[in-house]
Design a protein around this motif. Structure first.
Motif, PDB file in Angstrom:
ATOM      1  N   SER A   1       0.807  -1.216   0.000  1.00  0.00           N
ATOM      2  CA  SER A   1       0.000   0.000   0.000  1.00  0.00           C
ATOM      3  C   SER A   1       0.849   1.279   0.000  1.00  0.00           C
ATOM      4  CB  SER A   1      -0.931  -0.009   1.212  1.00  0.00           C
ATOM      5  OG  SER A   1      -0.169  -0.124   2.405  1.00  0.00           O
ATOM      6  N   ILE A   2       2.029   1.202   0.582  1.00  0.00           N
ATOM      7  CA  ILE A   2       2.897   2.391   0.574  1.00  0.00           C
ATOM      8  C   ILE A   2       3.378   2.674  -0.849  1.00  0.00           C
ATOM      9  CG2 ILE A   2       5.012   3.423   1.484  1.00  0.00           C
ATOM     10  CD1 ILE A   2       4.688   1.579   3.932  1.00  0.00           C
ATOM     11  N   ASP A   3       3.701   1.602  -1.574  1.00  0.00           N
ATOM     12  CA  ASP A   3       4.115   1.770  -2.971  1.00  0.00           C
ATOM     13  C   ASP A   3       2.994   2.402  -3.782  1.00  0.00           C
ATOM     14  OD1 ASP A   3       6.754   0.507  -2.853  1.00  0.00           O
ATOM     15  OD2 ASP A   3       5.628  -1.293  -2.378  1.00  0.00           O
TER      16      ASP A   3
ATOM     17  N   LEU B   1       0.825   4.493  -2.762  1.00  0.00           N
ATOM     18  CA  LEU B   1       0.828   5.932  -2.479  1.00  0.00           C
ATOM     19  C   LEU B   1       1.966   6.633  -3.222  1.00  0.00           C
ATOM     20  CD1 LEU B   1       0.145   5.839   1.373  1.00  0.00           C
ATOM     21  CD2 LEU B   1      -1.434   6.660  -0.372  1.00  0.00           C
ATOM     22  N   GLU B   2       3.105   5.984  -3.291  1.00  0.00           N
ATOM     23  CA  GLU B   2       4.242   6.561  -4.027  1.00  0.00           C
ATOM     24  C   GLU B   2       3.894   6.698  -5.514  1.00  0.00           C
ATOM     25  OE1 GLU B   2       6.804   7.937  -2.854  1.00  0.00           O
ATOM     26  OE2 GLU B   2       7.239   7.074  -0.887  1.00  0.00           O
TER      27      GLU B   2
ATOM     28  N   ILE C   1       0.920   7.159  -6.715  1.00  0.00           N
ATOM     29  CA  ILE C   1      -0.042   8.259  -6.845  1.00  0.00           C
ATOM     30  C   ILE C   1       0.715   9.593  -6.952  1.00  0.00           C
ATOM     31  CG2 ILE C   1      -1.811   9.589  -5.599  1.00  0.00           C
ATOM     32  CD1 ILE C   1      -2.945   6.925  -4.596  1.00  0.00           C
ATOM     33  N   VAL C   2       1.765   9.729  -6.130  1.00  0.00           N
ATOM     34  CA  VAL C   2       2.598  10.943  -6.206  1.00  0.00           C
ATOM     35  C   VAL C   2       3.256  11.037  -7.584  1.00  0.00           C
ATOM     36  CG1 VAL C   2       4.614  12.138  -5.245  1.00  0.00           C
ATOM     37  CG2 VAL C   2       3.033  10.958  -3.707  1.00  0.00           C
TER      38      VAL C   2
ATOM     39  N   PRO D   1      -7.406   6.878  -2.896  1.00  0.00           N
ATOM     40  CA  PRO D   1      -6.371   5.839  -2.990  1.00  0.00           C
ATOM     41  C   PRO D   1      -6.934   4.464  -3.381  1.00  0.00           C
ATOM     42  CG  PRO D   1      -6.636   6.630  -0.707  1.00  0.00           C
ATOM     43  CD  PRO D   1      -7.421   7.536  -1.589  1.00  0.00           C
TER      44      PRO D   1
END
Lengths: 351, 397, 83
Positions: free
Chosen positions: C41-43, C45-46, C48-49, C62
């Protein structure tokens, strides 16, 4: 219940512990900073989690796993970590992005990894430990307070074995920032720190040292942890504090064979330790900060030395401050402080 | 039999009040403190509501009795205000400091000042470099209140201040301290606002814990402290006893740095171990002050964990974060104070902004103020990053 | 499209710190998450940036990332459609 140190794992400016060459020769740094000799992290951490980790997390997790290996333990019952500064690199990275990009489109990873408990959390995931998980962050008393917590929990029988350690990283940016408020001796090697103790400042260090404490003694046990205490301020001076601490363990200064002191070559601090010369006149006095540098959880490095001295029955020459000969090393005391605050006393015995 | 531990003093400062009385008044009048931040200088002030304390640092310093021009971060100022209230409440401002310690929690310490001086250090602000570290605010509070022995700081993300309460309680149980001030403090900072924003878990509206349409949390700021005393220490001052600390536990989800596991293992373990420690059963719990941040992930897993433990006998529960916002390192202690207020006043504070239960796990919190409810035991939860999950139980005496 | 896919792979390697990998290691249509590259899930978010920084496409929810970031191919399709 007795509390034994059954395993140690460390990443330090003097290399990793355990290793057969540890402290055979002293690594010299003369840039005002002592940085750790990093092991191949890939041998310990899988590539998917490893790719995001800062040095702080890599050091912390790897030294914890080394410690468990050393103790032949797969899974601790509880995990306690200590850090005075926390995840400096990730915190700075997020602050940099925040400043440069005016609070827009920020990468979440450095923020996520900036929490002080990130090492403890990572170890829990890696070892599958669902139990007690704590992080102490009180400056140079952080490690001892974590150690005390672990000691009490084993001593009371609540847990059988606990992993406890201290981790600190120093980055270029943080070192530059620190220069604004504290003096650091640049251009003087750590091997010449004591010769230069008439001037202000010391040398910055970093490292990560973990211990596996257990209520069960085994053939690999290093030492028995007996008692520890932190005092924010000393109401009646150091002499009295030391005598009182030892008395609470039913000891006198004469019982102590080796005293490891947090001397760091800073003229503004080292006089605080002067009284120990008289109090422990028959003991072997020693120091350690020329090996690991000055950092918030450097007392974990001191505990490593103390435990190793008791197990190996040998005091390394490079740490000795006097020539007193000790026949049978039974009791070791560690005492350190910073600027006359956060005094800590740790006492351990051979087992 | 280990010694009993009593709570003899409480203090709190949050977006809904500068002391316990003001907070209680807001809680029962359903006055929340969420709105546009006016003092925090952030580009997100129009879009991300916060639970901000509407005072400048200078005004807070005056309230804390601190001389202007000292190096107190906002975190330290808030901490001192609440810690002083707690110690005064216990009647210990001028005595009983002998074997008194402090265990304080914070997640970002003096970050509120650090982010202002970052890359812009001047002779005027350089002292704030030192006040950045977590331990600094604790020492400032200790110095101001005359505590000099055991001074300790804990930081485990959002569960920090329940853990500081546990840690202090442990010191009393082991006869190392007679009295200890425990709690936590955190000021709003651009660092945390942007951090949680980068995780896309900040609600642009008011947070709606346990609601089907919940869309994240609102950050807040504040501090809260409790005075814990051993049975012996409180002798002769029994009128000061507010309640007993009967159970506490910390567990780890050991799943992911930010996300919680599907079955809420860490939360379940924390609650069930706290219950076990207290010697109480699930039927004894009269109210749960849930962590309930309003994020999709937290509320669902917390609901699952509560259902696993309580089955069909779930007691009245509510999240008070719609009032204060999520105050990070202060939140566990703040909600402990609120739990004690519920206990003392026989009330249950409502979970504001709730409309419809979650689809996946439809649990309905208390939505209106409940009065005259007999509350003997309250459970309060705080769960944090790194799977750090803590629960605590306060019981009437 | 080919160029976009190559560029995307390079960007994914960089923002997700996949230092040990080459663009040849990422199959265009293979899933990126879970069983695929093992991203989490952190990836997401990355990524999305990345979408907003490099392609000016804002993803507010998200949850939508799941479909958009299923594979490099789905990402490329999404970019082409939304630019």
């Amino acid at each position: 219940m007795s509390v034994y140190i059954n395993g140690i794992g460390a990443i330090t400016p003097q290399g990793c512990f355990p290793s057969k060459d540890f402290l055979k020769e002293m690594n010299i740094f003369d840039t005002g900073r002592m940085t750790v000799v990093e092991p191949p992290y890939r041998d310990f951490i899988k590539p998917v989690p490893l790719r995001r980790m800062s040095k702080f997390i890599k050091m912390g997790l790897t030294s914890a796993l080394m410690c468990l290996n050393n103790a032949k333990n797969q899974k601790p019952d509880a995990i306690i970590t200590a850090t005075g500064l926390g995840a400096v690199e990730d915190t700075d990275k997020f602050l940099d992005n925040l400043t440069d990009d005016n609070e827009n489109l920020l990468n979440p990873t450095p923020f996520i990894q900036s929490t002080h408990n990130v090492v403890a959390a990572r170890i829990a995931i890696e070892t599958g430990c669902h139990d007690y998980n704590m992080t102490f962050v009180h400056k140079n008393a952080s490690f001892e307070q974590g150690l005390l917590d672990a000691y009490l929990k084993i001593n009371s029988g609540e847990y059988e074995n606990i992993l406890v350690g201290g981790t600190e990283e120093i980055t270029e940016a943080n070192y530059e920032l620190k220069k604004n408020v504290e003096f650091w001796k640049e251009g003087i090697g750590n091997d010449r720190l004591l010769e230069n103790n008439t001037t202000k400042g010391t040398i910055v260090g970093e490292g990560s040292v973990f211990f596996n404490l257990s209520q069960v003694k085994d053939s690999g046990s290093y030492a028995e942890l007996k008692s520890m205490k932190t005092l924010y301020k000393l109401p009646f001076g150091l002499n009295r504090a030391l005598v009182d601490f030892l008395a609470s363990a039913r000891l006198t200064p004469e019982d102590i064979d080796v005293v490891l002191l947090g001397i760091n070559g800073n003229v503004e601090e080292d006089f605080i330790y002067d009284t120990t010369n008289e109090l422990f006149k028959n003991s072997s006095l020693a120091w350690y900060k020329h090996l690991c540098g000055e950092y918030e959880t450097s007392s974990a490095f001191a505990l490593l030395l103390a435990a190793d001295i008791l197990k190996s029955k040998n005091i390394p020459e490079i740490i000795k401050l006097n020539d007193n000969k000790i026949e049978d090393i039974k009791n070791v005391l560690i005492y350190q402080q910073r600027f006359n605050r956060n005094h800590s006393f740790t006492f351990l015995s051979k087992c | 039999m280990p010694p009993k531990i009593y709570v003899t003093g409480i203090g709190v400062v949050s977006a809904i009040g500068l002391n316990v009385a003001e907070n209680f008044n807001s809680l029962i009048k359903l006055n929340h403190g969420i709105g546009k931040p006016e003092y925090l200088d952030t580009v997100h002030s129009d879009t991300l509501p916060c639970g901000e304390i509407k005072m400048t640092n200078l005004e807070l310093a005056r309230l804390a009795g601190i001389k202007i021009g000292t190096d107190f971060s906002r975190t330290a100022l808030l901490g001192l205000i609440a810690a002083r209230e707690a110690i005064e409440n216990a009647g210990l401002m001028n005595s009983g400091k002998n074997n008194m310690g402090i265990v304080s929690a914070t997640t970002v310490g003096g970050m509120d000042r650090t982010e202002l001086l970052y890359r812009n250090i001047t002779p005027e602000n350089r002292n704030f470099i030192i006040s950045h570290v977590c331990g600094d605010s604790t020492e400032k509070i200790a110095d101001s209140l005359g505590i000099s022995g055991f001074v300790s700081t804990i930081s485990t993300a959002c569960s920090s201040s329940i853990n500081s309460i546990m840690s202090g309680a442990g010191m009393i149980k082991n006869n190392l301290l007679d009295r200890v001030i425990v709690g936590g403090t955190d000021a709003l900072a651009k660092f945390t606002v942007n951090g949680f924003n980068s995780l896309m878990i900040l609600d642009k509206n008011h947070n709606r814990p346990f609601d089907r349409n919940r869309n994240g949390l609102n950050l807040g700021e504040g501090a809260a402290y409790l005075v814990l005393e051993s049975e012996d220490a409180v002798k002769g001052r029994e009128d000061k006893i507010l309640c007993e600390l009967t159970g506490y536990s910390n567990a780890n989800d050991a799943f992911h740095q930010t996300a919680s596991s599907e079955n809420g293992e860490g939360a379940y373990l924390a609650m069930s171990k706290a219950l076990e420690k207290s010697g109480l059963t699930i039927e004894d719990i009269d109210y749960i002050n849930v962590h309930g941040t309003g994020t999709l992930n937290n509320d669902l897993t917390e609901a699952i964990a509560i259902s696993r433990l309580f089955g069909n006998n779930i007691p009245p529960f509510s999240s008070t974060k719609p009032y204060t916002g999520h105050t990070l390192g202060a939140v566990g202690a703040t909600e402990s104070v609120f739990s004690i207020l519920a206990l003392q006043n026989s009330v249950v504070f409502p979970n504001l902004n709730f409309k419809e239960p979650m689809e996946e796990k439809p649990l309905t919190p208390v939505t209106e103020l409940m009065r005259n409810v007999e509350i003997r035991n309250v459970l309060s939860n705080s769960f944090g990053f790194g799977g750090n999950d803590s629960s605590i139980i306060f019981s009437a005496v | 499209m080919e160029d976009l896919i190559k560029k995307l792979k390079e960007e994914i390697l960089e923002v997700l710190n996949l230092e040990d990998m080459d663009i040849e290691d990422i199959e265009t249509e293979a899933p990126l998450f879970n069983d695929g590259l093992g991203l989490d899930s952190i990836d997401a978010l990355e990524l999305i940036v990345l979408m907003e920084k490099e392609y000016g496409i804002k993803i507010d929810d998200p949850k939508k990332g799941k479909d958009i970031f299923y594979s490099v191919k789905t990402m490329a399709d999404f970019i082409t459609k939304n630019q």
